[in-house]
Design a protein around this motif. Sequence first.
Motif, PDB file in Angstrom:
ATOM      1  N   GLN A  44       0.838  -1.190   0.000  1.00 17.58           N
ATOM      2  CA  GLN A  44       0.000   0.000   0.000  1.00 17.58           C
ATOM      3  C   GLN A  44       0.886   1.259   0.000  1.00 17.58           C
ATOM      4  OE1 GLN A  44      -3.225  -0.364  -0.322  1.00 17.58           O
ATOM      5  NE2 GLN A  44      -3.161  -2.604  -0.089  1.00 17.58           N
ATOM      6  N   ALA A  45       0.261   2.405  -0.159  1.00 22.26           N
ATOM      7  CA  ALA A  45       1.011   3.661  -0.243  1.00 22.26           C
ATOM      8  C   ALA A  45       1.837   3.923   1.012  1.00 22.26           C
ATOM      9  CB  ALA A  45       0.051   4.823  -0.488  1.00 22.26           C
ATOM     10  N   ASP A  46       1.290   3.597   2.196  1.00 20.95           N
ATOM     11  CA  ASP A  46       2.040   3.848   3.424  1.00 20.95           C
ATOM     12  C   ASP A  46       3.213   2.886   3.573  1.00 20.95           C
ATOM     13  OD1 ASP A  46       0.287   1.731   3.775  1.00 20.95           O
ATOM     14  OD2 ASP A  46      -0.075   2.147   5.887  1.00 20.95           O
ATOM     15  N   ASP A  47       3.078   1.667   3.038  1.00 19.19           N
ATOM     16  CA  ASP A  47       4.203   0.732   3.039  1.00 19.19           C
ATOM     17  C   ASP A  47       5.352   1.284   2.198  1.00 19.19           C
ATOM     18  OD1 ASP A  47       2.821  -1.368   4.497  1.00 19.19           O
ATOM     19  OD2 ASP A  47       1.715  -1.766   2.644  1.00 19.19           O
ATOM     20  N   LEU A  48       5.013   1.768   1.031  1.00 21.50           N
ATOM     21  CA  LEU A  48       6.012   2.340   0.132  1.00 21.50           C
ATOM     22  C   LEU A  48       6.709   3.530   0.784  1.00 21.50           C
ATOM     23  CD1 LEU A  48       7.337   2.520  -2.696  1.00 21.50           C
ATOM     24  CD2 LEU A  48       5.388   3.918  -3.398  1.00 21.50           C
ATOM     25  N   GLN A  49       5.939   4.411   1.381  1.00 22.80           N
ATOM     26  CA  GLN A  49       6.504   5.593   2.018  1.00 22.80           C
ATOM     27  C   GLN A  49       7.440   5.206   3.156  1.00 22.80           C
ATOM     28  OE1 GLN A  49       3.600   8.355   3.503  1.00 22.80           O
ATOM     29  NE2 GLN A  49       5.126   9.812   4.248  1.00 22.80           N
ATOM     30  N   ARG A  50       7.043   4.206   3.966  1.00 23.66           N
ATOM     31  CA  ARG A  50       7.862   3.774   5.095  1.00 23.66           C
ATOM     32  C   ARG A  50       9.231   3.275   4.622  1.00 23.66           C
ATOM     33  NH1 ARG A  50       4.727   0.026   6.901  1.00 23.66           N
ATOM     34  NH2 ARG A  50       3.661   1.311   8.448  1.00 23.66           N
ATOM     35  N   ILE A  51       9.233   2.497   3.543  1.00 27.27           N
ATOM     36  CA  ILE A  51      10.491   1.939   3.039  1.00 27.27           C
ATOM     37  C   ILE A  51      11.364   3.033   2.438  1.00 27.27           C
ATOM     38  CG2 ILE A  51      11.508   0.325   1.391  1.00 27.27           C
ATOM     39  CD1 ILE A  51       8.965  -1.376   1.676  1.00 27.27           C
ATOM     40  N   VAL A  52      10.769   3.914   1.669  1.00 23.49           N
ATOM     41  CA  VAL A  52      11.529   5.001   1.050  1.00 23.49           C
ATOM     42  C   VAL A  52      12.156   5.893   2.117  1.00 23.49           C
ATOM     43  CG1 VAL A  52      11.321   7.111  -0.315  1.00 23.49           C
ATOM     44  CG2 VAL A  52      10.279   4.987  -1.128  1.00 23.49           C
ATOM     45  N   GLU A  53      11.392   6.240   3.137  1.00 23.78           N
ATOM     46  CA  GLU A  53      11.923   7.080   4.214  1.00 23.78           C
ATOM     47  C   GLU A  53      13.049   6.373   4.956  1.00 23.78           C
ATOM     48  OE1 GLU A  53       8.613   8.158   6.629  1.00 23.78           O
ATOM     49  OE2 GLU A  53       7.881   9.688   5.222  1.00 23.78           O
ATOM     50  N   ALA A  54      12.909   5.062   5.165  1.00 20.41           N
ATOM     51  CA  ALA A  54      13.951   4.304   5.871  1.00 20.41           C
ATOM     52  C   ALA A  54      15.248   4.290   5.086  1.00 20.41           C
ATOM     53  CB  ALA A  54      13.472   2.880   6.132  1.00 20.41           C
ATOM     54  N   ARG A  55      15.144   4.202   3.762  1.00 21.32           N
ATOM     55  CA  ARG A  55      16.362   4.144   2.944  1.00 21.32           C
ATOM     56  C   ARG A  55      17.226   5.386   3.142  1.00 21.32           C
ATOM     57  NH1 ARG A  55      20.555   4.284   1.492  1.00 21.32           N
ATOM     58  NH2 ARG A  55      21.524   3.668  -0.497  1.00 21.32           N
ATOM     59  N   GLY A  56      16.596   6.512   3.349  1.00 18.37           N
ATOM     60  CA  GLY A  56      17.352   7.739   3.544  1.00 18.37           C
ATOM     61  C   GLY A  56      18.132   7.771   4.841  1.00 18.37           C
ATOM     62  N   LYS A  57      17.848   6.828   5.755  1.00 18.84           N
ATOM     63  CA  LYS A  57      18.503   6.819   7.062  1.00 18.84           C
ATOM     64  C   LYS A  57      19.415   5.611   7.261  1.00 18.84           C
ATOM     65  CE  LYS A  57      14.468   9.219   8.934  1.00 18.84           C
ATOM     66  NZ  LYS A  57      13.304   9.148   9.858  1.00 18.84           N
ATOM     67  N   LEU A  58      19.563   4.785   6.222  1.00 18.42           N
ATOM     68  CA  LEU A  58      20.386   3.584   6.299  1.00 18.42           C
ATOM     69  C   LEU A  58      21.378   3.553   5.147  1.00 18.42           C
ATOM     70  CD1 LEU A  58      17.534   1.016   7.063  1.00 18.42           C
ATOM     71  CD2 LEU A  58      19.316   1.726   8.672  1.00 18.42           C
ATOM     72  N   ASP A  59      22.502   2.878   5.353  1.00 16.88           N
ATOM     73  CA  ASP A  59      23.485   2.753   4.278  1.00 16.88           C
ATOM     74  C   ASP A  59      22.996   1.832   3.172  1.00 16.88           C
ATOM     75  OD1 ASP A  59      25.257   4.450   5.538  1.00 16.88           O
ATOM     76  OD2 ASP A  59      26.333   2.830   6.555  1.00 16.88           O
ATOM     77  N   ALA A  60      22.193   0.848   3.535  1.00 20.15           N
ATOM     78  CA  ALA A  60      21.661  -0.092   2.549  1.00 20.15           C
ATOM     79  C   ALA A  60      20.309  -0.601   3.025  1.00 20.15           C
ATOM     80  CB  ALA A  60      22.611  -1.272   2.341  1.00 20.15           C
ATOM     81  N   LEU A  61      19.384  -0.729   2.092  1.00 14.26           N
ATOM     82  CA  LEU A  61      18.074  -1.288   2.397  1.00 14.26           C
ATOM     83  C   LEU A  61      17.636  -2.137   1.213  1.00 14.26           C
ATOM     84  CD1 LEU A  61      15.643  -1.538   4.254  1.00 14.26           C
ATOM     85  CD2 LEU A  61      14.714   0.542   3.237  1.00 14.26           C
ATOM     86  N   LEU A  62      17.375  -3.391   1.507  1.00 12.32           N
ATOM     87  CA  LEU A  62      16.947  -4.373   0.510  1.00 12.32           C
ATOM     88  C   LEU A  62      15.551  -4.839   0.882  1.00 12.32           C
ATOM     89  CD1 LEU A  62      17.423  -6.582  -1.728  1.00 12.32           C
ATOM     90  CD2 LEU A  62      18.628  -7.902   0.020  1.00 12.32           C
TER      91      LEU A  62
END
Length: 386
Positions: A152-170
């Motif tokens: 869902q849209a909130d799932d996508l937003q959560r992952i995108v925001e997390a990527r900005g705070k981590l060196d790598a996100l898979l």
Amino acid sequence: MSALTAFTGARIFDGDLWHQGAALLVEAGRIAAIVADRDIPAGAVRAPLEGARIVPGFVDLQVNGGGGVLMNEQPDVDGIRTICAAHARFGTTALLPTLITDTPEVTARTIAAGIAAKAANVPGFLGLHLEGPHLSIARKGAHDPKLIRPMQADDLQRIVEARGKLDALLTTVAPESVSNEQIAALAGAGVAVSLGHSDSGYATVAAAVAAGASMMTHLFNAMSPLGHREPGMVGGALDLGHLNAGLIADGFHVDPVSIGVALRAKKGPGRIFLVTDAMSTIGTDMTGFTLNGREIFRKDGRLTLADGTLAGADIDMIACVRFMHDQAGLELEEALRMASLYPAEAIGMTGRKGRLTHGHDADFVVLDDGLAVRATFIGGVQVYRV
């Protein structure tokens, strides 16, 4: 370790070539150089490792647990620290703690824990892998079908925001549960998108790759097979050159013959790399554990649900390397690259991980002639020694 240190007396594999009669120079947590013994700087502190082999530290992009901790059950910094320390004993110097399909609340706690682990500079922590919940129930494996759902849209937003705070996100997703537009948004934000737990056909896989997917999760397992009329997920992984694919080399998930066929068939520049898919049992004598309230049984090197479904793996990375060398017949150098360089390439860390050359992180493993781990160094600091 800030002073210039010269590790001497060992054969050194830099990721491409072996060096003998040479020393590995480490300074300020980075590789300074590999030099002939006669060229060791006069002021260097010598650290003798007579008769050993030095190889690049292993990079594991799928680690569900270790040391008695499962990411799903302890999504906090202490849990991440325990998992990283458990795998360091077996040569892994950088890993992605992996959350198996769970609730949005547990996912949020895991992301917060990852951000905190980065801030705390937990040795070995590279980022996070969110395996699900956006998968296919038809290829669920050990994932709880009650928790699998479309993105869902909130799932996508959560992952995108997390990527900005981590060196790598898979994140592992199935095309059945995400759109190509969502894959493009994730990839555009720097998230590594891996396809897995899917019954998709080749054309669907190709479209997801065109949208930005760059990996395939645990090749052969929980995916549509290679057929003579429908190449499926496996065919896509092997034929689509820009896909990298993880492989569990424990002898249970994939037969050595199939491994050999896949290695010979894989189009580049993408690579097949090793993952452990390890659970909490690594480094312990546990006989079982629970996942999403379901009991997992440990017996004879296998982890299974009550119905016999494989539930992760009971293997560490140096054991995977030995399996690829001894059972799959791979040259040792290539088996080592599958555990270090190729996963570093897949996650976009080639400038830091996977090689022992100037400027790379001083992450390395000291092995004996039987390929047992004698010591592990992360950023030039010894974190494990026999």
